[in-house]
Scaffold this motif. Sequence first.
Motif, mmCIF file in Angstrom:
data_model
loop_
_atom_site.group_PDB
_atom_site.id
_atom_site.type_symbol
_atom_site.label_atom_id
_atom_site.label_comp_id
_atom_site.label_asym_id
_atom_site.label_seq_id
_atom_site.Cartn_x
_atom_site.Cartn_y
_atom_site.Cartn_z
ATOM 1 N N GLN A 1 15.876 -35.375 21.493
ATOM 2 C CA GLN A 1 15.543 -34.218 20.676
ATOM 3 C C GLN A 1 16.724 -33.273 20.490
ATOM 4 O OE1 GLN A 1 11.849 -32.284 21.503
ATOM 5 N NE2 GLN A 1 10.724 -34.198 21.765
ATOM 6 N N THR B 1 17.198 -36.401 13.492
ATOM 7 C CA THR B 1 15.996 -35.574 13.426
ATOM 8 C C THR B 1 14.754 -36.290 13.958
ATOM 9 O OG1 THR B 1 15.756 -36.229 11.098
ATOM 10 C CG2 THR B 1 16.808 -34.117 11.551
ATOM 11 N N ARG B 2 14.623 -37.583 13.697
ATOM 12 C CA ARG B 2 13.495 -38.350 14.233
ATOM 13 C C ARG B 2 13.989 -39.754 14.555
ATOM 14 N NH1 ARG B 2 9.775 -35.665 16.415
ATOM 15 N NH2 ARG B 2 8.403 -37.457 16.347
ATOM 16 N N LYS C 1 16.527 -24.213 19.629
ATOM 17 C CA LYS C 1 17.325 -24.214 18.400
ATOM 18 C C LYS C 1 17.875 -22.826 18.105
ATOM 19 C CE LYS C 1 13.898 -26.001 15.949
ATOM 20 N NZ LYS C 1 12.890 -26.586 16.834
ATOM 21 N N THR D 1 -0.543 -29.099 12.881
ATOM 22 C CA THR D 1 -0.035 -27.878 12.249
ATOM 23 C C THR D 1 -0.852 -26.651 12.610
ATOM 24 O OG1 THR D 1 -1.351 -28.320 10.247
ATOM 25 C CG2 THR D 1 0.935 -29.113 10.274
ATOM 26 N N LEU E 1 17.502 -32.719 16.841
ATOM 27 C CA LEU E 1 16.824 -31.652 16.112
ATOM 28 C C LEU E 1 17.606 -30.347 16.209
ATOM 29 C CD1 LEU E 1 13.094 -32.268 17.130
ATOM 30 C CD2 LEU E 1 14.079 -32.540 14.858
ATOM 31 N N ASP F 1 9.891 -34.015 10.998
ATOM 32 C CA ASP F 1 9.116 -35.004 10.258
ATOM 33 C C ASP F 1 9.540 -35.068 8.793
ATOM 34 O OD1 ASP F 1 6.794 -35.642 12.357
ATOM 35 O OD2 ASP F 1 7.103 -33.481 12.340
ATOM 36 N N ARG G 1 5.182 -27.809 9.745
ATOM 37 C CA ARG G 1 5.662 -28.296 11.045
ATOM 38 C C ARG G 1 7.179 -28.458 11.018
ATOM 39 N NH1 ARG G 1 4.314 -30.746 15.803
ATOM 40 N NH2 ARG G 1 5.453 -32.620 16.409
ATOM 41 N N TYR H 1 9.610 -29.901 12.924
ATOM 42 C CA TYR H 1 9.888 -30.795 14.054
ATOM 43 C C TYR H 1 10.580 -32.081 13.604
ATOM 44 C CZ TYR H 1 9.003 -32.357 18.875
ATOM 45 O OH TYR H 1 9.141 -32.754 20.179
ATOM 46 N N TYR I 1 19.018 -28.285 12.958
ATOM 47 C CA TYR I 1 18.495 -26.957 12.626
ATOM 48 C C TYR I 1 19.441 -25.816 12.987
ATOM 49 C CZ TYR I 1 13.906 -28.984 11.639
ATOM 50 O OH TYR I 1 12.868 -29.698 11.095
#
Length: 399
Positions: A26, A147-148, A3, A291, A29, A105, A101, A103, A33
């Motif tokens: 991914q 993102t997810r 990222k 975490t 993500l 979530d 975290r 990632y 970001y």
Amino acid sequence: EIKQACATNDYTAINPTSYLSVYPHQIGLVFFYEPLLRLWNLLQIPVEGFVFLQYVNIILVLVTLYFMYKIIQLIFQNDYTTACYFVLTWFFAPFYLFILRVYGDISSISLFTVGLWAFIKLTSNKGYKMLLYCLLSIVCFGLSVATRKNVLVAIIGLIIIALLTALFQKKRALLFPIVCYIIISCCTLPAIQAFYEHRAGDELAEGTPPIAFICMGMQQGFHANGWYNSYNYNIYVESGHNMDFIRLYSKKRIDERLDYFKNNPKEAYEFYFEKFASQWCDGTYYSREITACPSAQRGTAFEKFYSKDGGSLYLFVCNIFQTLLYFGAAAFCIYSLLQKEDKTLLSHLGVLIAFGGFLFHLLWEANSRASLPYAFLLLPSAAAGISFCMNKIHKFTQI
């Protein structure tokens, strides 16, 4: 690292042999970001980029809690249910720990919640306001998928509810956003991947096929049955990215496993019972393990919290929350069956999504962290169920 590299116009990670080629989903993500990290670079904020994104998570948590509060008001229109929701959020400690975290979530839950609020608003508006809410929901759902990817379970649940609402309540105008949600769900990640491939002047590989994840979900994992055990990554690398071999070999392993379960029903029951319990009965949602950073410099209190025997108060609070969550959701289901009239099908969305998540992870890789979004989306149903029980107790004591 990927990222941050893309935020400085370094797209060397976009190539057929990179990590992103193993898990191309991914790339979403990176898309989410990258602009935030570009802002961090531009403003020269005096913290590490990772810490800056954690601050963003704090804002997203506040946004999420606020919009879920607005959703509960729109659906239930009951002050007791709203109050129960706030009490439940006090005990939802894993949700706050996931701030650490970075990632996707927190961001996926937040974006889906805002999109859900926008969808509810568009059902009660017409004309340009409906179009604006529709646009907002499309953008939020698209970014949440980026993102997810497992948020697709929630979007499918919403589409089912929207279709039923359009049919039974004769709201044909809902068909337009439904079609948009289907398109955005299918096209978001491929479009993002094409965007980055164009930037890099290179391509990502096809990535690990879904059947490898299903196969892994039928094996013993590092943490528990059906959890991650690196099978999908290892077979991808060892096969030389041969998609045909991965599919055929994984199918062979699945057939062998099914034959074993068929001939050993007791072992099959024990395997899936542990897989189910390890994912859905973990009140921490794997938050401490996911975490914890071994290389981080932590004080004594945090070292104790992350130790194997530490964090007993945290575990106690998490177990209280999950007990209340499941009790409230079950009470809401019973209340719905006893109720002669139901105001809206949307009140059942959380239960439907959780059921869909249960079915999905029965086949897919298990992980209690993946249950976090389902737990959050169950909050309205749980709050309504607890409110129903409190009202019944109050009436009983007045007799």
